[in-house]
Every structure is written in C-alpha cells, then in structure tokens.
Design a protein around this motif. Structure first.
Motif, PDB file in Angstrom:
ATOM      1  N   GLY A 128       0.821  -1.202   0.000  1.00  0.00           N
ATOM      2  CA  GLY A 128       0.000   0.000   0.000  1.00  0.00           C
ATOM      3  C   GLY A 128       0.852   1.247   0.000  1.00  0.00           C
ATOM      4  N   SER A 172      -2.199   0.927   4.273  1.00  0.00           N
ATOM      5  CA  SER A 172      -1.586  -0.361   3.910  1.00  0.00           C
ATOM      6  C   SER A 172      -2.346  -1.522   4.526  1.00  0.00           C
ATOM      7  CB  SER A 172      -0.116  -0.389   4.370  1.00  0.00           C
ATOM      8  OG  SER A 172      -0.037  -0.184   5.779  1.00  0.00           O
ATOM      9  N   TRP A 173      -2.085  -2.690   3.963  1.00  0.00           N
ATOM     10  CA  TRP A 173      -2.730  -3.922   4.402  1.00  0.00           C
ATOM     11  C   TRP A 173      -1.691  -5.030   4.506  1.00  0.00           C
ATOM     12  CZ3 TRP A 173      -4.327  -0.533   0.749  1.00  0.00           C
ATOM     13  CH2 TRP A 173      -5.591   0.043   0.902  1.00  0.00           C
ATOM     14  N   ARG A 210      -1.433  -8.608   3.630  1.00  0.00           N
ATOM     15  CA  ARG A 210      -2.170  -9.603   2.842  1.00  0.00           C
ATOM     16  C   ARG A 210      -1.711 -11.017   3.128  1.00  0.00           C
ATOM     17  NH1 ARG A 210      -2.315  -8.034  -3.388  1.00  0.00           N
ATOM     18  NH2 ARG A 210      -0.062  -7.801  -3.095  1.00  0.00           N
ATOM     19  N   PRO A 270      -5.871  -4.620   7.918  1.00  0.00           N
ATOM     20  CA  PRO A 270      -5.609  -3.233   7.534  1.00  0.00           C
ATOM     21  C   PRO A 270      -4.802  -2.531   8.629  1.00  0.00           C
ATOM     22  CG  PRO A 270      -7.975  -3.772   7.480  1.00  0.00           C
ATOM     23  CD  PRO A 270      -7.287  -4.841   8.241  1.00  0.00           C
ATOM     24  N   LEU A 309      -6.549   2.840   8.306  1.00  0.00           N
ATOM     25  CA  LEU A 309      -7.691   2.581   7.428  1.00  0.00           C
ATOM     26  C   LEU A 309      -9.006   2.872   8.127  1.00  0.00           C
ATOM     27  CD1 LEU A 309      -7.740   1.657   4.470  1.00  0.00           C
ATOM     28  CD2 LEU A 309      -5.547   1.271   5.560  1.00  0.00           C
ATOM     29  N   TYR A 354     -12.612   3.649   6.569  1.00  0.00           N
ATOM     30  CA  TYR A 354     -13.678   2.664   6.695  1.00  0.00           C
ATOM     31  C   TYR A 354     -14.766   3.078   7.692  1.00  0.00           C
ATOM     32  CZ  TYR A 354     -10.592  -0.671   4.232  1.00  0.00           C
ATOM     33  OH  TYR A 354      -9.797  -1.313   3.313  1.00  0.00           O
ATOM     34  N   TYR A 393      -8.805  -2.620  -2.711  1.00  0.00           N
ATOM     35  CA  TYR A 393      -7.755  -1.772  -2.154  1.00  0.00           C
ATOM     36  C   TYR A 393      -7.134  -0.866  -3.220  1.00  0.00           C
ATOM     37  CZ  TYR A 393      -8.388  -5.836   0.795  1.00  0.00           C
ATOM     38  OH  TYR A 393      -8.942  -6.845   1.526  1.00  0.00           O
TER      39      TYR A 393
END
Length: 429
Positions: A194, A199-200, A202, A248, A252, A256, A369
C-alpha cells in the motif's frame, strides 16, 4: 568498517531516547562512533543530549554524543541523517486535529485535511535540510520518519536525494504477530502493501530460520486464533477483518469508519493535547540526572519499535548489517504497482543493502484496495505540487481529490480554514 557518524535532525524530540535505546542495544549491528542531535530548541537539546549520554554509558556504549542548533555543522561528514521534525510543534498538530472537525471531517495529523496542512508546512523545510545534507556529504543517506512520510519521501526523491522513508506500522505488526505465534520476530515476514498509513497485511509467512526462503502462510491461523485481539488493536470490527481476510493498518479506520471517528474525536478531543501532556512529563523525567534508561512513559508517546526498524534499515544501507535484507520501506514505485506512476512512493517490502533500495515484485492488488490506493496517490501528487508551488487553488485541488473530502463546498471550507491556521508557516500565503 570504522565507526559511523549519524545525525538526527529533530534530535530535541522527546521521542529521541527511544532511538538512543535502540542504538545502544543494537551496537553490534550498527556501530556508531558519533551521534549528533540537531534541533533549534537548545534547551531541549541539553536535556535529550544528557540523557542520551547516560543511556550509552549505562550500556557500555562508547559513542560520543554532541548537540547543535546548526544543521550544516551537525550533518557534516554524517554517514546517515534521520529526519524526525515537526514544523509548528504540537500546537500546529493540535490545529490539524481540530479545525477539520468543524467541517465534519477527520482531524488527524497525516490523513485528510490535517495531513495536507502538515505536508504544506513540512516539505519546504525538509527540502532545505536535504540540500544542506547534500552539500555537506552527497553520499549520506537520508532516512525520513517525518510525517506525512509518503509525501515527504516523494519530495526528497524527486529532488534527487538519496532518501528512503520509514514507518513503524509494519514492524509493529511483525512484533505483535510474533507474540501471538510465540516465535522470534525475525521468523515473521509480512506481505505488506500500500502507501504510508494506507496499507494492508495480505499475508504472514512463518520462516524456518531468519532470512530463509519459503516458509508457511499463517495469516488465516492468526485471524482464527487471535481475530479479536487483532481487530481490537486496529480498532475495526472483527467481522470486517475476517471478511477481508487481511489486516488493515489502524489508519484505514479513518476511511472505513470516517463518520464514527469524527463523532469520537469531537468528544475525546485531539491526540495532540494528550501528547503535549505526555511530553511535559517526559521532559521532567529527562531532567533527572539519575535517569539512565528509557522511561516507561515513553511507550505512550507513540512510534513503538521505530528504533529497531531504523537500526535495521541504516545498517543495511551502510553495509554493517551483514548483506542484503528485506525490509518494509517507503520508496519509488518503479512499476511495482503498475496502476500507479513510477514516481509514486509506495510502502512495500524491499531488498536493502549498500547498493540501495529495490522494492520487491507484488502480486496484483485487489480492486477493493487498488481504487483507494490510486485515489490517495493522486491526492499525494497534488499535495506535493501545492507544497512546492503554493497557491489557494492548488490546496483546493488536493482537498477535492482526497477521498475523505471530494466535494466542492467542503473543499472550499477546508481550504479557508487550512490557510487561516497556517499562514505563519507558509511563505506564499
């Protein structure tokens, strides 16, 4: 290799003892001979410098600690320069976290309108410092921890500086996941992707040995066994984390759950006010000549594990870390995320060594994303343009492009407030 000289611009920060503690503990990885703390606040420098010397002495570290308000003198002959400054101090941060709320928007120092204000104040100052570093020693690496890291790093890279951005989000996840798994953090490798503060995670790979290839994917196992703890840590609903199947970053939440966060902030007040009180107490502690360790209160200041991340990164860049290592950094995209321009700054794992920073290839980023990443990257491009060239119209454009704003009337109101609260820091305003 001979002992290194490091300089910290913003060395009068109450956070500096966290770095000093890491430098002292990890001296075999990063052999420092001289550490220079640079800051315009001479009174703070004396406090922080004294504590730094005591921490080094207690741990048997032989580095010389010097302090100066003169940037040119401080960075001269430095092998690496760390930037951790806050233009306008906590007072400006408090404004960043307050006036956006008047418009129903998140007030935060790196995200949304407050983050833009910080970028506008910060980029010109950082570029001026970087030019002084380049004149003093063109081979020195600049490691930026100054927020907003993505925009500041992009400014440095576009100006041709040897710079890399660093954030503690990834290493924080690594440490917490390792604790859940009951393993050494060096056995945990993140699939982190990200932008800075967007950022995430994964994937999470459990390695057989530090730096080993292969390993076992354990993110589903972590979410199944520690889903509540992970969700509580990032302050998002567990059902959402489990639905996404990724972790996340905390930031985020501003996207969200934007409206919920706004209502919470209106009640709770700014983080800046809380940090200012912590800083007041820390400075009182630092003034004690008997204090020779990092106080526990510093953990509440933020930035956990930054010292470990900084040591790993600088050691790799300067060739004292034992060869190439993989670390999460902020660096040029250069095709890694093909839907972004090459000069965008992304936050991903990269190979780091004395030859530089090389971001690792990434599998395609999922549409859920990628759209947000693309939108925020466009905002960051406009934000940097506004920071470099000034002008109300450019500020308005950046705000209009931001996913948390995106409305003409709202962008107008935010622009007016941003300029009103930041005129003393903006030469063009």
């Amino acid at each position: 290799m001979s002992a290194l000289k490091l300089a910290i611009v913003g060395g009068g920060s109450t956070y500096t003892p966290e770095l000093i503690d890491g430098f002292a503990r990890l001296r075999d990885t990063l052999p420092i001979g001289e550490l220079v703390l640079v800051d315009p606040a001479a009174d703070r420098l004396e406090l922080i410098g004294g504590l730094a010397r005591r921490i080094f002495a207690k741990q048997g570290h032989g580095a010389v600690v010097t302090t100066t308000t003169d940037i040119e003198a401080g960075v001269a002959d430095a092998d690496a320069v760390l930037l951790q400054l806050r233009v306008g101090g906590q007072a400006a941060r408090n404004q960043d976290e307050t006036w956006p709320l008047e418009c129903g928007c998140v007030g935060q120092e790196t995200t949304g309108a407050g983050g833009l204000a910080k970028a506008l104040r910060t980029v010109p100052v950082v570029l001026d410092i970087a030019e002084k570093v380049r004149r003093a020693n063109p081979d020195a690496w600049i490691v930026d921890f100054t927020n907003p890291v993505g925009i500041v790093t992009r400014a440095l890279r576009e100006a041709g500086h040897k710079a890399v951005g660093l954030c503690n989000v990834a290493i924080g996840f690594q440490r917490r996941f390792a604790k859940h798994l009951g393993v050494d953090p060096e056995l945990v490798r993140l699939d982190h992707v990200g932008l800075n503060h967007l950022s995430w995670e994964r994937g999470v790979t459990l390695l057989d040995a530090p730096g080993a290839a292969g390993g076992r994917e354990v993110l589903p196992e972590l979410l199944a066994g520690f889903g509540k703890e992970i969700a509580d840590d990032i302050r998002l609903p567990r059902r959402v984390v489990e639905r996404l199947g990724v972790v996340p970053s905390y930031y985020l939440r501003y996207f969200y759950q934007h409206d919920l966060v706004v209502e919470e902030l209106k009640v709770k007040g700014s983080r800046a006010a809380e940090v200012a009180e912590i800083e007041r107490q820390l400075l009182e502690l630092y003034a004690d000549p008997a204090l020779d360790t990092k106080p526990e209160l510093l953990d509440r200041r933020g930035g956990a594990f930054y010292s470990e991340a900084a040591v790993q990164l600088i050691a790799a860049l300067l060739g004292t870390g034992g060869g190439t290592s993989v670390q999460v950094v902020n660096t040029r995209n250069d095709g890694v995320l093909p839907f972004l321009p090459d000069d965008a700054v992304i936050e991903v794992p990269a190979e780091v060594d004395a030859a530089g920073v090389r971001p690792l290839p990434q599998r395609p980023l999922e549409p859920l994303y990628a759209g947000l990443v693309a939108a925020v990257t466009s905002y960051e491009h406009l934000a940097l343009d506004a920071a470099l060239r000034g002008g109300r119209d450019r500020v308005f454009d950046a705000l209009l492009a931001h996913p948390l704003v995106g409305q003409i009337e709202l962008a107008d109101r935010l622009t007016d407030r941003l300029l009103a609260h930041n005129r003393e820091h903006l030469a063009w305003a």
